[in-house]
Design a protein around this motif. Structure first.
Motif, short mmCIF file in Angstrom:
data_model
loop_
_atom_site.label_atom_id
_atom_site.label_comp_id
_atom_site.label_asym_id
_atom_site.label_seq_id
_atom_site.Cartn_x
_atom_site.Cartn_y
_atom_site.Cartn_z
N PHE A 282 35.56 -48.83 1.21
CA PHE A 282 35.77 -49.87 2.22
C PHE A 282 37.08 -49.53 2.93
CE2 PHE A 282 37.95 -51.34 -1.59
CZ PHE A 282 39.16 -51.83 -1.11
N VAL A 283 37.26 -50.12 4.10
CA VAL A 283 38.54 -49.93 4.81
C VAL A 283 39.35 -51.21 4.64
CG1 VAL A 283 39.66 -49.41 7.00
CG2 VAL A 283 37.42 -48.43 6.50
N GLY A 284 40.50 -51.08 4.02
CA GLY A 284 41.42 -52.22 3.89
C GLY A 284 42.27 -52.29 5.14
N LYS A 333 32.13 -48.47 7.48
CA LYS A 333 32.34 -48.88 6.08
C LYS A 333 32.72 -50.35 6.08
CE LYS A 333 32.35 -44.75 3.91
NZ LYS A 333 33.40 -43.76 3.77
N PRO A 334 32.39 -51.08 5.01
CA PRO A 334 32.80 -52.49 4.95
C PRO A 334 34.31 -52.63 5.17
CG PRO A 334 31.49 -51.89 3.03
CD PRO A 334 31.69 -50.64 3.82
N ILE A 335 34.68 -53.70 5.83
CA ILE A 335 36.10 -53.93 6.11
C ILE A 335 36.59 -55.09 5.24
CG2 ILE A 335 37.74 -54.70 7.87
CD1 ILE A 335 35.84 -53.48 9.98
N MET A 336 37.71 -54.85 4.57
CA MET A 336 38.35 -55.94 3.85
C MET A 336 39.69 -56.18 4.53
SD MET A 336 39.66 -56.11 -0.10
CE MET A 336 38.11 -55.89 -0.95
N ILE A 337 39.91 -57.39 5.00
CA ILE A 337 41.22 -57.69 5.59
C ILE A 337 42.16 -57.96 4.43
CG2 ILE A 337 42.51 -59.24 7.12
CD1 ILE A 337 39.72 -59.58 8.54
N THR A 338 42.96 -56.95 4.11
CA THR A 338 43.72 -56.97 2.87
C THR A 338 45.07 -57.69 3.03
OG1 THR A 338 44.04 -54.65 3.47
CG2 THR A 338 42.73 -55.09 1.54
N ILE A 372 34.02 -57.99 4.46
CA ILE A 372 33.68 -58.50 3.13
C ILE A 372 34.74 -59.46 2.56
CG2 ILE A 372 32.16 -56.60 2.48
CD1 ILE A 372 34.51 -55.35 0.96
N GLY A 373 35.90 -59.54 3.21
CA GLY A 373 36.89 -60.46 2.67
C GLY A 373 38.10 -60.62 3.58
N TYR A 374 38.80 -61.70 3.34
CA TYR A 374 40.03 -61.99 4.08
C TYR A 374 41.11 -62.40 3.07
CZ TYR A 374 43.55 -64.51 6.73
OH TYR A 374 44.75 -64.93 7.25
#
Ligand code: BGC
Length: 423
Positions: A282-284, A333-338, A372-374
């Protein structure tokens, strides 16, 4: 205010979380940063009026910013001891995920000597997250190094990478129970730039060649870590937390500004991710900045003067939208806002910032971008590196005298939105 949030845009299993970093919250760490703090606190306090005097909130922060104690991480916010309560707080805010760092200097205080108690601490830490249905996002490197490793040159030397690999190997063996997501490195571009290009952070080695070497070695370190971890647990989702900026041309029709923008995007956003293209699941994405560039005599950042946050950073929360679209187009790729957040001691911008961000995510999701997330930066007010304690990024404020946590109004609003979306 943006339109009503569309709860259907968000997938059921979306991760709503907050991010932290060991050194910024734990307290009583001994690493290359804490050593540097002791040596530089006086200097940083003296330079505060010159560097910060122009900020609109200067009168509110003056005393703290001019006090050398502001620049010492010290007891942190005692998260090392209070983590259970902090996880309860995260649950109270309706979060279902939590990003944290495991502190290398605690786990391997001397070269090759592992501290079993520290490993047990992080095992318990992960188990306590799980017990509360908080998905643990384990971050390996968030800028701090054991003193012995820094003294050997840290990531400056390729031959040192084996020590990082040993550490990752140990994590793979001991700390992956209950963990599905691992971030190997936090913002390699920021670390390499501030430590080796601008020279503001330890080891303050202003040397473009060294910058290139460190940056290159970090990419290598990530790739190695990726395969080591995958070997141990093939189902792991592994990425980095990349600090990406929404870089735009100041004069949209100017060819030269376009050229400058292209270069900055490549240098700042894409170079590293390009090198690890095959080694990320995934890309953070850490988002704080939209920057406008013009190419005059040199490349200049020329941002609007308003609105700015407490640190003086220009705020354009919706700038995360074009960035997500580009990241998706580049990597699929899925992105996760890290990370995503704002230094805002009076809590006057945070709600607006989060609301704009939710709308931007909703828009991107509805266009097929896989987010996929924040993770909001941060759960708690914390130690903001060379700026110290005065910037307030927390969903909860922390009184460092008695360590009491107080949820900010914007965080209550955010918790309410998550509940509505997840219903
Ligand atoms: C870093 C955090 C930092 C935050 C706010 C991010 O670049 O990962 O450690 O506190 O920005 O400056």
């Amino acid at each position: 205010m943006p339109e009503e949030i569309d709860k259907n845009a968000f997938p059921r299993n979306f991760l709503w979380g907050a991010s932290t970093a060991a050194h910024q919250v734990e307290g009583n760490n001994h690493n290359q940063w804490s050593v540097w703090e002791e040596a530089n606190a006086e200097r940083l306090a003296k330079s505060a009026p010159r560097l910060l005097g122009h900020l609109p909130i200067w009168k509110d922060i003056k005393d703290e910013a001019c006090d050398p104690q502001n620049y010492i991480s010290g007891k942190g916010v005692d998260h090392y001891n209070r983590f259970r309560k902090d996880f309860d707080l995260a649950r109270q805010l309706n979060l279902n995920a939590f990003r944290f760092t495991i502190e290398w200097s605690r786990l391997e205080p001397m070269k090759g000597q592992w501290d079993q108690e520290a490993f047990d601490h992080y095992k318990t830490y992960i188990a306590e997250l799980r017990a509360r249905d908080l998905e643990p996002i384990l971050n390996i490197f968030h800028w701090t190094l054991p003193v012995w490793f820094a003294q050997m040159g840290g990531f400056e030397k390729r031959s040192n990478l084996k020590y990082f690999e040993n550490f990752v190997h140990k994590i793979a063996k001991e700390l992956l129970d209950g963990v599905h997501y691992v971030i190997t490195l936090n913002e390699p571009n920021v670390y390499a730039s501030f430590s080796y290009l601008t020279g503001e952070w330890p080891p303050q080695n202003r040397n473009p060649l060294m910058f290139a070497k460190v940056y290159y070695n970090l990419a290598k370190a990530h790739r190695k870590a990726y395969y080591l971890l995958k070997h141990e647990k093939p189902s792991l989702m592994i990425g980095v937390a990349a600090q990406l900026a929404n870089i735009q041309a100041k004069r949209p029709h100017s060819m030269v500004d376009g050229l400058g923008t292209w270069w900055m995007r490549y240098f700042w956003n894409w170079w590293f991710l390009g090198r690890i293209r095959k080694e990320q699941d995934f890309v953070g994405l850490n988002y704080y900045f939209t920057d406008y560039y013009s190419l005059m005599l040199g490349l200049e950042r020329d941002n609007p003067k308003m609105p700015i946050n407490d640190l003086g950073w220009y705020m354009e929360p919706e700038g995360i939208y074009p960035l997500m679209v580009r990241v998706w187009a580049h990597y699929k790729k899925p992105i996760m806002i890290t990370e995503n957040g704002v230094a805002d001691m009076h809590d006057q911008y945070r709600r607006w910032w989060i609301e704009e961000t939710i709308v931007a995510m909703e828009r991107a999701l509805s266009e097929g971008v896989n987010i996929i997330g924040y993770f909001h930066w941060s759960l708690l007010d914390n130690f903001e590196w060379a700026s110290g304690w005065w910037p307030h990024f927390g969903l909860a404020a922390v009184n460092r005298q008695n360590m009491k946590r107080t949820v900010r109004p914007s965080a209550k609003w955010f918790a309410h939105q998550i509940a509505k979306i997840s219903k």
